[in-house]
Enzyme design. Structure first.
Site, PDB file in Angstrom:
ATOM      1  N   ASP A  45     102.029  45.753 -60.849  1.00  0.00           N
ATOM      2  CA  ASP A  45     102.229  45.648 -58.939  1.00  0.00           C
ATOM      3  C   ASP A  45     103.126  44.487 -57.892  1.00  0.00           C
ATOM      4  O   ASP A  45     102.828  45.077 -57.037  1.00  0.00           O
ATOM      5  CB  ASP A  45     101.170  46.251 -58.824  1.00  0.00           C
ATOM      6  CG  ASP A  45     100.485  44.784 -58.533  1.00  0.00           C
ATOM      7  OD1 ASP A  45     100.175  44.454 -59.173  1.00  0.00           O
ATOM      8  OD2 ASP A  45      99.001  45.610 -58.807  1.00  0.00           O
ATOM      9  N   SER A  46     103.388  44.136 -58.797  1.00  0.00           N
ATOM     10  CA  SER A  46     103.942  42.101 -58.316  1.00  0.00           C
ATOM     11  C   SER A  46     105.259  42.555 -57.988  1.00  0.00           C
ATOM     12  O   SER A  46     106.166  42.139 -57.249  1.00  0.00           O
ATOM     13  CB  SER A  46     103.690  41.283 -58.878  1.00  0.00           C
ATOM     14  OG  SER A  46     104.802  41.340 -60.247  1.00  0.00           O
ATOM     15  N   ASP A  84     100.994  48.389 -64.274  1.00  0.00           N
ATOM     16  CA  ASP A  84     100.322  48.190 -63.768  1.00  0.00           C
ATOM     17  C   ASP A  84     100.032  49.563 -62.914  1.00  0.00           C
ATOM     18  O   ASP A  84     100.650  49.721 -62.444  1.00  0.00           O
ATOM     19  CB  ASP A  84     100.379  47.167 -62.256  1.00  0.00           C
ATOM     20  CG  ASP A  84     100.077  46.020 -62.906  1.00  0.00           C
ATOM     21  OD1 ASP A  84      98.871  45.127 -63.591  1.00  0.00           O
ATOM     22  OD2 ASP A  84     100.425  44.590 -62.128  1.00  0.00           O
ATOM     23  N   LYS A 114      98.312  48.863 -67.231  1.00  0.00           N
ATOM     24  CA  LYS A 114      97.521  47.594 -67.031  1.00  0.00           C
ATOM     25  C   LYS A 114      96.088  47.759 -65.456  1.00  0.00           C
ATOM     26  O   LYS A 114      96.459  49.101 -64.756  1.00  0.00           O
ATOM     27  CB  LYS A 114      97.864  46.494 -66.497  1.00  0.00           C
ATOM     28  CG  LYS A 114      96.986  45.251 -66.327  1.00  0.00           C
ATOM     29  CD  LYS A 114      97.284  43.310 -66.214  1.00  0.00           C
ATOM     30  CE  LYS A 114      98.080  43.324 -64.715  1.00  0.00           C
ATOM     31  NZ  LYS A 114      97.524  43.142 -63.768  1.00  0.00           N
ATOM     32  N   GLU A 116      93.141  46.728 -62.735  1.00  0.00           N
ATOM     33  CA  GLU A 116      91.501  45.651 -62.540  1.00  0.00           C
ATOM     34  C   GLU A 116      90.857  45.817 -62.314  1.00  0.00           C
ATOM     35  O   GLU A 116      90.889  47.071 -62.035  1.00  0.00           O
ATOM     36  CB  GLU A 116      92.793  44.756 -60.725  1.00  0.00           C
ATOM     37  CG  GLU A 116      94.396  45.081 -61.034  1.00  0.00           C
ATOM     38  CD  GLU A 116      94.213  44.331 -60.020  1.00  0.00           C
ATOM     39  OE1 GLU A 116      93.788  43.833 -58.737  1.00  0.00           O
ATOM     40  OE2 GLU A 116      95.542  43.619 -59.675  1.00  0.00           O
ATOM     41  N   GLU A 182      93.470  35.762 -64.687  1.00  0.00           N
ATOM     42  CA  GLU A 182      94.444  35.176 -63.455  1.00  0.00           C
ATOM     43  C   GLU A 182      92.888  33.817 -62.142  1.00  0.00           C
ATOM     44  O   GLU A 182      92.352  34.461 -62.010  1.00  0.00           O
ATOM     45  CB  GLU A 182      95.007  35.940 -62.328  1.00  0.00           C
ATOM     46  CG  GLU A 182      95.831  35.647 -61.504  1.00  0.00           C
ATOM     47  CD  GLU A 182      96.754  36.520 -60.501  1.00  0.00           C
ATOM     48  OE1 GLU A 182      96.541  37.613 -61.191  1.00  0.00           O
ATOM     49  OE2 GLU A 182      97.086  36.085 -59.303  1.00  0.00           O
TER      50      GLU A 182
HETATM   51  O1  KIV Z   1     101.646  42.745 -61.006  1.00  0.00           O
HETATM   52  C1  KIV Z   1     101.229  41.438 -61.329  1.00  0.00           C
HETATM   53  O2  KIV Z   1     102.629  40.614 -61.596  1.00  0.00           O
HETATM   54  C2  KIV Z   1     100.109  40.805 -62.626  1.00  0.00           C
HETATM   55  C3  KIV Z   1     100.579  39.461 -63.141  1.00  0.00           C
HETATM   56  C4  KIV Z   1     100.210  38.493 -62.652  1.00  0.00           C
HETATM   57  C5  KIV Z   1      99.636  39.284 -64.327  1.00  0.00           C
HETATM   58  O3  KIV Z   1      99.706  41.829 -62.559  1.00  0.00           O
END
Ligand code: KIV
Length: 264
Positions: A45-46, A84, A114, A116, A182
């Protein structure tokens, strides 16, 4: 070469073999990464702040991430592609988490998702795994909770380390196949990697983790202000600027296009 599987990652942990994961948000970059043999790509999600111009990861939606994930899967046939689950798409409960995970599986064809959080998202993780969707966990600094955490600060110092350890144990018990850690002290990263049997993927979590992940634009030197834990392996920003300046100069001087680049 066949696509990396979660069994391959478990085998690397047993063998003590370190590996890397990179974020990726588009088809051409995914194809470059196939040439490197990188075993895992994360459509993080980055993408919100590194691809779509948002301030942080919170605003990105499932509808925005799915096309990026689909492009990455199409561009790379050898990496395990993880997507994500965006903020707001799973916290509301098991049925929302399942609906989002299923969309990523069917529409983007990723091999894992993934999300959180610790104990509080165990029901969602168990439901996804029961539906056949492998899940990667994410603890420590969880960027979707940046406002609740009061900023991008190191997590798990002192007694708080115990909370993160308990969450990590709960996630392993729930069945996650790997865990991103992280921005935590290196000692905590090492202790969790030593205790747990699943691979621990560090980002700002020290070199005791089983694997390391970087945001690809940080690694290549495209991000204007990368975080302290990122290492810039290339100054791609300067290289790109210089390429565009050369192109502009060649056009202005009449040197481009040359006869070779012209049709009769
Ligand atoms: O979204 C992302 O880039 C992440 C990484 C920092 C692991 O979750």
């Amino acid at each position: 070469m066949a696509r990396t599987t979660i069994a391959d990652l478990a085998a690397k942990k047993r063998a003590g073999e370190k590996w890397v994961m990179l974020t990726c948000y588009d088809h051409v970059t995914a194809s470059v990464f196939e040439d490197t043999g990188v075993p895992v790509l994360l459509v993080g999600d980055s993408a919100a702040n590194n691809f779509l111009g948002e301030e942080n990861t919170i605003p990105v939606t499932t509808d925005e991430l799915i096309p990026l994930a689909r492009a990455v899967v199409r561009g790379n046939t050898t990496a395990l592609v993880v997507a994500d689950l965006p903020f707001g798409s799973y916290e509301t409960g098991v049925s929302d988490a399942l609906a989002t995970g299923i969309r990523f599986f069917k529409e983007a064809k990723v091999q894992a998702v993934k999300l959180e959080g610790g104990k509080k998202v165990v029901p969602q993780i168990e439901a996804l795994i029961a539906a056949g969707i492998p899940v990667m966990g994410h603890l420590g600094l969880t960027p979707q909770s940046v406002h609740a955490l009061g900023g991008f600060k190191v997590q798990g110092r002192g007694d708080d380390g115990q909370r993160i350890k308990e969450d990590a144990r709960a996630l392993q018990k729930a069945g996650v196949f790997a865990l991103v850690l992280e921005l935590v002290p290196a000692s905590l990263g090492r202790e969790i990697a030593e205790e747990l049997s699943i691979p621990i993927i560090g980002i700002g979590a020290g070199n005791g983790c089983d694997a390391q992940v970087l945001v690809w634009t940080d690694l290549m030197g495209l991000t204007p202000k990368p975080p302290k834990f990122a290492r810039k392996y290339l100054d791609l920003r300067s290289i790109m600027i210089s390429a565009v300046e050369s192109f502009t100069a060649d056009v202005k001087s009449g040197e481009f296009p040359s006869p070779n680049e012209t049709f009769e």
